[in-house]
Each structure stands twice: as structure tokens, then as C-alpha cells.
Design an enzyme around this catalytic site. Structure first.
Site, PDB file in Angstrom:
ATOM      1  NE  ARG A 167      -4.133  -1.420   0.123  1.00 29.49           N
ATOM      2  CZ  ARG A 167      -4.154  -2.792  -0.543  1.00 29.49           C
ATOM      3  NH1 ARG A 167      -3.174  -2.957  -1.308  1.00 29.49           N
ATOM      4  NH2 ARG A 167      -5.542  -3.266  -0.511  1.00 29.49           N
ATOM      5  CD  GLU A 212      -3.422   2.411  -5.829  1.00 32.39           C
ATOM      6  OE1 GLU A 212      -2.245   1.988  -6.102  1.00 32.39           O
ATOM      7  OE2 GLU A 212      -4.404   2.308  -5.189  1.00 32.39           O
ATOM      8  CG  HIS A 229      -3.587  -1.304  -7.230  1.00 31.21           C
ATOM      9  ND1 HIS A 229      -3.885  -0.578  -6.089  1.00 31.21           N
ATOM     10  CD2 HIS A 229      -3.474  -2.870  -6.615  1.00 31.21           C
ATOM     11  CE1 HIS A 229      -3.992  -1.514  -5.048  1.00 31.21           C
ATOM     12  NE2 HIS A 229      -3.948  -2.670  -5.300  1.00 31.21           N
TER      13      HIS A 229
END
Length: 337
Positions: free
Chosen positions: A248, A276, A295
Site C-alpha cells: 500500500r 492512487e 495496481h
């Protein structure tokens, strides 16, 4: 004597994921194990069209796009006894009300750990060969590197620092075993003996950062790990070192990381960032020492079927009275993703 009525199950997720999670053979197994309408996929628990099914549901099969299961939602499903999550972490999905009502939870997080570990292994191997720098150089010069330019390239004896013996971290440690790496590990919940059994040398975080050529983050996103790699700790990584983050973005101070990357001192492979996605003006999109992906390390495409298979197997266990294999316990949430 009539056959017992199969338990009612209901899907709750973004329906776009359903065909890949449960292709026809898996969907057939689900509908044999439970009373399940494949055409009913709940995205809004207040939807009147779903009210009757939720009122009778004993199992909820959730996935990405499922709303949080708070007390109000649980009131619409008074018979619910198990949540089977066809994705990874359940931290953002389940609330205290669920645990208070004794509802059990299972997650396919173990299945999602494998592609993340595979992605990380691939990136470690590519980084060790200095692949990304050679690509940039080849684009610019159209010439092959000299022995001098490749003198520090290669994966023999490369020191790999793994932060976090999470599910992903442990799968990565397994995948690293056949290679000629020196593997270091930091995890406050792992003993020296356990680390050795995993094929790694246990070190304090600062020592791992000092002694690693490539640092890979696999710690959970919890308050204790917020900004765990701040400016001071990033500065401990050797010049030319590589940071890989598939965990993360919140684990790394974004301003400090940007400073290190803009200076060219470090390299980074980032599948996750904070925020993000990054804003369009971020220099990380343009830096030659940064490899950004959107991602994608977790389950995508045909990898989703693995998650669906875990859920099907869990449901089959439940209806035959066999304990869950992938149960998530309330006490786990304090230190897992």
C-alpha cells in the site's frame, strides 16, 4: 422423506467481476451447493428487488464493489451466518456489528497473494539485471552495453530485503528459494528460528534497509505501519538501491520517496502509490528510474477464477459440516491487511 432445503446464498459485488470469478463449471458447483440465483447480484442493500433474497440468505458471497456490511445492512439479512469474500482484504468490508452477531468470515486473500508474489519475483529478477535502465539506454543509443556498464548487473548473491512475512511475503519467500539470493526479513511477529525456516535472516528494519540491494514491501496497512519508510529510513537504503511496493502506498512517505527518486539516488518499482493514482503532474510518471504500474499485481483476468474456486470450496465445506479453511478472525484484523 423430502430432501432438506439447500441454504440460501446471495451475491453482493460489482457484477462485472462475476463471470471471471465464477465461470460456468464453478457456477454450477455453487448452484448445486446452495439455493443461489446467478442473475441476482446485489450492489445496493436497500434495493427492494433484493429484499426477499437477503431476508432468507444464510451465506453472502461478496467481492470488489460490495458495500460495507454495517449494522443496517445486517438487519436486512437476519439469517446471515457466513460471509464468503471472493477477493483479498476484508478490513474495509466488515464492521464491528458483524463480529458482534457471531457471523463467520472467509476470504480468498490467500489466492490473491500468489499473483502479487509472482509479480514481485518478476520485478526482483528484472531489477537485478538492471533491465529498466538498460531499456532506457538502448532506446537512446541503439547500442549494446559494454562490460564496464554491466559490471554491477546480475542476480548472483543479490541481497533481497523483504519487509513483512504476510501471506504475500511468505509466498514470495517460497518463490525466492531456487535463486542465488541472500534473503533478509523484517517482521516483528516472526522469530529468528521461524525466519530461518522461511529461508531468510531476520533483521531489525534499519539493518535490513542498510544491507539490502532490493527492498520489497509486504507489510499490512495498519496504524503501526503508516509511513514506516519515512525520509530517515529511505536514506538508509544504499545508493542505487531499489524499492518495490506492491503493498500500500501509505507505508511510504510520498514526499520523501519523490525526493529520493528525483535525485536519482534510488530506483523504484511501484504498483501502489499515495495518492492512487498519482496526479497527472507527478514526476514519477516521467523518471527513468521509476517503473509504475496501475495496481495490477493482484488477481486480474483469468487469475480471478482462483479466488472463485476458493469460495466454492469454502461453501461446499460449510454445507457438509466441514470447518472453513480460510476463516478470518476478528483478532486477525489488528495485524493483517
Amino acid at each position: 422423506m423430502p430432501s432438506p432445503q439447500p441454504p440460501r446464498a446471495v451475491f453482493a459485488m460489482d457484477p462485472v467481476h462475476l463471470p471471471l470469478l465464477f465461470p460456468p463449471p464453478l457456477m454450477a458447483r455453487l448452484t448445486r451447493a446452495a439455493d443461489l440465483d446467478p442473475a441476482l447480484v446485489v450492489r445496493d442493500f436497500a434495493d427492494p428487488d433484493a429484499a426477499d433474497a437477503l431476508a432468507r440468505a444464510e451465506f453472502l458471497i461478496t467481492g470488489w464493489g460490495c458495500p460495507r456490511l454495517d449494522a443496517g445492512v445486517l438487519d436486512t439479512a437476519p439469517r446471515l451466518r457466513t460471509v464468503l469474500h471472493a477477493a483479498g482484504s476484508v478490513r474495509s468490508l466488515v464492521g464491528e456489528a458483524l463480529w458482534e452477531r457471531g457471523i463467520t468470515v472467509s476470504s480468498a486473500v490467500t489466492g490473491n497473494a500468489l499473483p502479487v508474489a509472482e509479480y514481485t519475483l518478476a520485478m526482483i529478477l528484472l531489477a537485478g539485471k538492471d533491465t529498466f535502465a538498460h531499456r532506457e539506454r538502448f532506446r537512446a543509443t541503439h547500442t549494446y552495453p559494454t562490460p564496464t556498464e554491466t559490471a554491477h548487473t546480475g542476480n548472483v548473491g543479490r541481497r533481497i530485503g523483504v519487509i513483512g512475512a504476510s501471506r504475500v511475503g511468505r509466498r514470495l519467500l517460497e518463490l525466492l528459494r531456487p535463486f542465488d539470493f541472500s534473503v533478509l526479513l523484517h517482521d516483528p511477529y516472526v522469530s529468528t528460528a521461524e525466519a530461518a525456516a522461511l529461508g531468510a535472516e531476520l533483521l531489525p528494519l534499519e539493518d535490513l534497509l542498510r544491507h539490502s540491494d532490493i527492498v520489497s514491501l509486504h507489510a499490512p496497512d495498519i496504524p503501526e505501519t503508516y509511513r514506516m519508510l519515512d525520509a530517515g529510513r529511505l536514506a538508509l537504503i544504499r545508493d542505487g538501491g531499489v524499492l518495490i511496493n506492491t503493498s500500500r502506498g501509505a507505508l511510504v512517505d510520498p514526499d520523501a520517496l519523490t525526493d529520493e527518486l528525483v535525485s536519482g539516488r534510488l530506483h523504484a518499482i511501484l504498483d501502489v502509490t499515495e495518492p492512487e493514482p498519482l496526479p497527472a503532474g507527478s514526476p514519477l510518471y516521467r523518471l527513468p528510474n521509476v517503473f509504475l504500474t496501475p495496481h495490477i499485481a493482484g488477481s486480474l483476468g483469468n487469475e480471478l477464477e482462483r479466488l472463485g474456486r476458493i469460495v466454492v470450496e469454502e461453501l461446499e465445506r460449510l454445507v457438509t459440516g466441514v470447518p472453513l479453511t480460510h476463516e478470518v478472525r476478528h483478532s486477525d484484523l489488528a495485524r493483517v491487511a
